[in-house]
Design a protein around this motif. Structure first.
Motif, mmCIF file in Angstrom:
data_model
loop_
_atom_site.group_PDB
_atom_site.id
_atom_site.type_symbol
_atom_site.label_atom_id
_atom_site.label_comp_id
_atom_site.label_asym_id
_atom_site.label_seq_id
_atom_site.Cartn_x
_atom_site.Cartn_y
_atom_site.Cartn_z
ATOM 1 N N GLY A 103 0.810 -1.286 0.084
ATOM 2 C CA GLY A 103 -0.178 -0.014 0.025
ATOM 3 C C GLY A 103 0.980 1.380 -0.229
ATOM 4 O O GLY A 103 0.170 2.309 0.446
ATOM 5 N N ARG B 98 3.626 4.096 -2.465
ATOM 6 C CA ARG B 98 4.018 4.281 -3.772
ATOM 7 C C ARG B 98 5.502 4.572 -3.587
ATOM 8 O O ARG B 98 6.049 5.649 -3.279
ATOM 9 C CB ARG B 98 3.214 5.439 -4.487
ATOM 10 C CG ARG B 98 3.635 5.821 -5.693
ATOM 11 C CD ARG B 98 3.444 4.882 -6.764
ATOM 12 N NE ARG B 98 3.814 5.106 -8.335
ATOM 13 C CZ ARG B 98 2.843 5.742 -9.107
ATOM 14 N NH1 ARG B 98 1.608 6.251 -8.647
ATOM 15 N NH2 ARG B 98 3.188 5.941 -10.257
ATOM 16 N N SER C 27 -5.255 -9.839 -3.196
ATOM 17 C CA SER C 27 -4.645 -8.960 -2.287
ATOM 18 C C SER C 27 -5.027 -9.506 -0.720
ATOM 19 O O SER C 27 -6.009 -10.083 -0.491
ATOM 20 C CB SER C 27 -5.283 -7.598 -2.391
ATOM 21 O OG SER C 27 -5.118 -6.918 -1.036
ATOM 22 N N ASN D 7 -3.799 -2.544 1.708
ATOM 23 C CA ASN D 7 -3.864 -1.988 0.304
ATOM 24 C C ASN D 7 -3.377 -0.584 0.297
ATOM 25 O O ASN D 7 -2.945 -0.210 -0.727
ATOM 26 C CB ASN D 7 -5.096 -2.258 -0.009
ATOM 27 C CG ASN D 7 -5.795 -3.610 0.044
ATOM 28 O OD1 ASN D 7 -5.067 -4.427 -0.269
ATOM 29 N ND2 ASN D 7 -6.950 -3.533 0.545
ATOM 30 N N PHE E 137 -6.311 5.592 -4.203
ATOM 31 C CA PHE E 137 -6.645 4.555 -5.241
ATOM 32 C C PHE E 137 -6.163 4.748 -6.524
ATOM 33 O O PHE E 137 -5.645 3.670 -6.859
ATOM 34 C CB PHE E 137 -8.245 4.924 -5.356
ATOM 35 C CG PHE E 137 -9.117 4.060 -3.969
ATOM 36 C CD1 PHE E 137 -9.171 2.970 -3.963
ATOM 37 C CD2 PHE E 137 -9.927 4.961 -3.432
ATOM 38 C CE1 PHE E 137 -9.802 2.361 -2.982
ATOM 39 C CE2 PHE E 137 -10.704 4.652 -2.323
ATOM 40 C CZ PHE E 137 -10.719 3.253 -1.874
ATOM 41 N N PHE F 76 -2.688 2.012 -6.369
ATOM 42 C CA PHE F 76 -3.420 0.819 -7.075
ATOM 43 C C PHE F 76 -3.367 0.977 -8.444
ATOM 44 O O PHE F 76 -3.029 0.224 -9.234
ATOM 45 C CB PHE F 76 -4.705 0.516 -6.409
ATOM 46 C CG PHE F 76 -5.538 -0.577 -7.322
ATOM 47 C CD1 PHE F 76 -5.138 -1.933 -7.258
ATOM 48 C CD2 PHE F 76 -6.574 -0.379 -8.176
ATOM 49 C CE1 PHE F 76 -5.713 -2.930 -7.750
ATOM 50 C CE2 PHE F 76 -7.148 -1.165 -8.570
ATOM 51 C CZ PHE F 76 -6.767 -2.708 -8.562
ATOM 52 N N PHE G 83 -0.024 -0.539 -10.045
ATOM 53 C CA PHE G 83 -0.429 -2.114 -10.446
ATOM 54 C C PHE G 83 -1.384 -2.047 -11.727
ATOM 55 O O PHE G 83 -0.990 -2.951 -12.422
ATOM 56 C CB PHE G 83 -1.103 -2.686 -9.162
ATOM 57 C CG PHE G 83 0.089 -2.978 -7.964
ATOM 58 C CD1 PHE G 83 0.776 -4.046 -8.158
ATOM 59 C CD2 PHE G 83 0.374 -2.007 -7.233
ATOM 60 C CE1 PHE G 83 1.564 -4.388 -7.055
ATOM 61 C CE2 PHE G 83 1.234 -2.309 -6.303
ATOM 62 C CZ PHE G 83 2.035 -3.445 -6.072
ATOM 63 N N TYR G 84 -2.561 -1.562 -11.535
ATOM 64 C CA TYR G 84 -3.641 -1.884 -12.775
ATOM 65 C C TYR G 84 -3.243 -1.220 -13.849
ATOM 66 O O TYR G 84 -3.511 -1.737 -15.187
ATOM 67 C CB TYR G 84 -5.096 -1.583 -12.150
ATOM 68 C CG TYR G 84 -5.999 -2.220 -12.739
ATOM 69 C CD1 TYR G 84 -6.486 -3.486 -12.419
ATOM 70 C CD2 TYR G 84 -6.615 -1.445 -13.836
ATOM 71 C CE1 TYR G 84 -7.445 -4.121 -13.066
ATOM 72 C CE2 TYR G 84 -7.923 -2.272 -14.575
ATOM 73 C CZ TYR G 84 -8.131 -3.379 -14.039
ATOM 74 O OH TYR G 84 -9.156 -4.072 -14.724
ATOM 75 N N TRP H 119 -9.449 -8.303 -9.200
ATOM 76 C CA TRP H 119 -8.540 -8.234 -8.050
ATOM 77 C C TRP H 119 -9.514 -8.331 -6.957
ATOM 78 O O TRP H 119 -10.300 -7.543 -6.489
ATOM 79 C CB TRP H 119 -8.097 -6.669 -7.919
ATOM 80 C CG TRP H 119 -6.693 -6.664 -8.743
ATOM 81 C CD1 TRP H 119 -6.707 -6.511 -10.033
ATOM 82 C CD2 TRP H 119 -5.374 -6.485 -8.423
ATOM 83 N NE1 TRP H 119 -5.270 -6.294 -10.681
ATOM 84 C CE2 TRP H 119 -4.746 -6.428 -9.614
ATOM 85 C CE3 TRP H 119 -4.732 -6.348 -7.167
ATOM 86 C CZ2 TRP H 119 -3.254 -6.147 -9.386
ATOM 87 C CZ3 TRP H 119 -3.315 -6.288 -7.251
ATOM 88 C CH2 TRP H 119 -2.584 -5.899 -8.226
ATOM 89 N N MET I 98 -9.838 -8.315 -3.115
ATOM 90 C CA MET I 98 -9.273 -7.589 -2.425
ATOM 91 C C MET I 98 -9.617 -7.983 -0.793
ATOM 92 O O MET I 98 -10.830 -8.402 -0.527
ATOM 93 C CB MET I 98 -9.452 -5.977 -2.488
ATOM 94 C CG MET I 98 -9.314 -5.391 -3.850
ATOM 95 S SD MET I 98 -7.614 -5.704 -4.704
ATOM 96 C CE MET I 98 -6.873 -4.470 -3.128
ATOM 97 N N GLN J 28 -13.258 1.434 0.622
ATOM 98 C CA GLN J 28 -12.859 0.259 -0.200
ATOM 99 C C GLN J 28 -13.918 -0.459 -0.642
ATOM 100 O O GLN J 28 -13.600 -1.282 -1.840
ATOM 101 C CB GLN J 28 -11.689 -0.439 0.696
ATOM 102 C CG GLN J 28 -10.357 0.433 1.142
ATOM 103 C CD GLN J 28 -9.330 -0.412 1.453
ATOM 104 O OE1 GLN J 28 -9.007 -1.495 0.803
ATOM 105 N NE2 GLN J 28 -8.427 0.009 2.526
ATOM 106 N N TRP K 79 -11.144 -4.157 -9.217
ATOM 107 C CA TRP K 79 -10.850 -3.967 -7.884
ATOM 108 C C TRP K 79 -12.248 -4.612 -7.339
ATOM 109 O O TRP K 79 -13.702 -4.409 -7.901
ATOM 110 C CB TRP K 79 -11.176 -2.798 -7.196
ATOM 111 C CG TRP K 79 -11.072 -2.324 -5.898
ATOM 112 C CD1 TRP K 79 -12.358 -2.480 -4.967
ATOM 113 C CD2 TRP K 79 -9.947 -2.013 -4.863
ATOM 114 N NE1 TRP K 79 -11.885 -2.241 -3.571
ATOM 115 C CE2 TRP K 79 -10.442 -1.920 -3.522
ATOM 116 C CE3 TRP K 79 -8.543 -1.856 -5.134
ATOM 117 C CZ2 TRP K 79 -9.669 -1.885 -2.483
ATOM 118 C CZ3 TRP K 79 -7.795 -1.554 -3.965
ATOM 119 C CH2 TRP K 79 -8.347 -1.421 -2.573
#
Length: 252
Positions: free
Chosen positions: A97, A99, A124, A128, A142, A146, A150-151, A160, A162, A176, A189
């Protein structure tokens, strides 16, 4: 943490990987929940690909409906070498979770592996978003953690599933659950509630998989989630029942 569910011939099942070492008699990352008649495998996934650990090689675990011949484990990168008749690939990652450069390397490694092993989905195991989850459904995390990290990789644009870790619970869990981003309802997600069962997924014509995602830090874990889990494990017709959470249910 990369998982293959493969068709093979021979014994019951085999285990391997950097986190789960080969242990046919007593898989170290499997926990049978006491009092449950249905056997369930608990995947200790939260530490499998952890950006802070420094070892960024993808870890592989193969779950076989069948078995592997002696010497089938390749310990160099924790990958299992078995027959090519593969039923299902999926990936799992936890504690991602943030960056930063290390997490981006994890995402890149996942995408590279997925290029040659297209995953049916990604799991996951929580945390996150560091350090206190998200505030609202429009929270910038988000996008930055994410979607962009990643996505955005083309081979990770799948479903995914979660789950929640303790850092997620410090924020707005409802955000979430409510988050949506993909116009394709079969991708992106997916967190319909704090704990849930996945659809039954066919790995092959005669082998099915089902996930049971838990909020192991929830205040209702023992009063509501454990009874719910017992019931759903009994009712599930899947040959593979996989429990997903941020920490094991049982520990030594």
């Amino acid at each position: 943490f990369f998982v293959d569910i493969r068709r093979a011939h021979g014994a019951d099942r085999a285990w391997g990987g950097r986190v789960c070492r080969p242990a046919p008699q007593a898989p170290p990352c499997a926990a049978l929940v006491e009092g449950m008649r249905s056997a369930a495998l608990f995947l200790c996934l939260a530490v499998a690909v952890y950006p802070g650990h420094g070892d960024l090689w993808p870890t592989a675990l193969s779950l076989l409906d069948g078995g592997a011949p002696p010497g089938a484990w390749n310990g160099t990168r924790g990958e299992a070498v078995v027959g090519a008749d593969v039923g299902l690939h999926f990936l799992s990652v936890g504690d991602f979770g943030a960056r930063n450069a290390d997490t981006e390397r994890v995402a890149l490694a996942m995408n590279q592996w997925a290029h040659t092993h297209p995953p049916a989905f990604v799991v996951s195991t929580g945390d996150n978003f560091y350090m206190k989850g998200v505030r609202e459904v429009r929270d910038v995390l988000f996008r930055s953690v994410f979607l962009e990290q990643f996505y955005a990789h083309p081979h990770l644009q799948t479903r995914w599933y979660m789950s929640l870790g303790q850092h997620d619970l410090k924020g707005n869990v409802s955000a979430q659950i409510a988050f949506e981003h993909s116009p394709d309802p079969s991708k992106g997600w997916y967190m319909p509630r704090e704990y849930y069962a996945s659809p039954v997924i066919q790995a092959s014509p005669d082998t099915a998989v089902q996930f049971f995602v838990l909020n192991v830090y929830g205040s209702d874990f023992y009063t509501a989630q454990v009874p719910w889990l017992r019931q759903h494990l009994e009712e599930s017709q899947a040959q593979w029942k996989l429990l997903v959470g941020h920490r094991p249910l049982l520990t030594s």
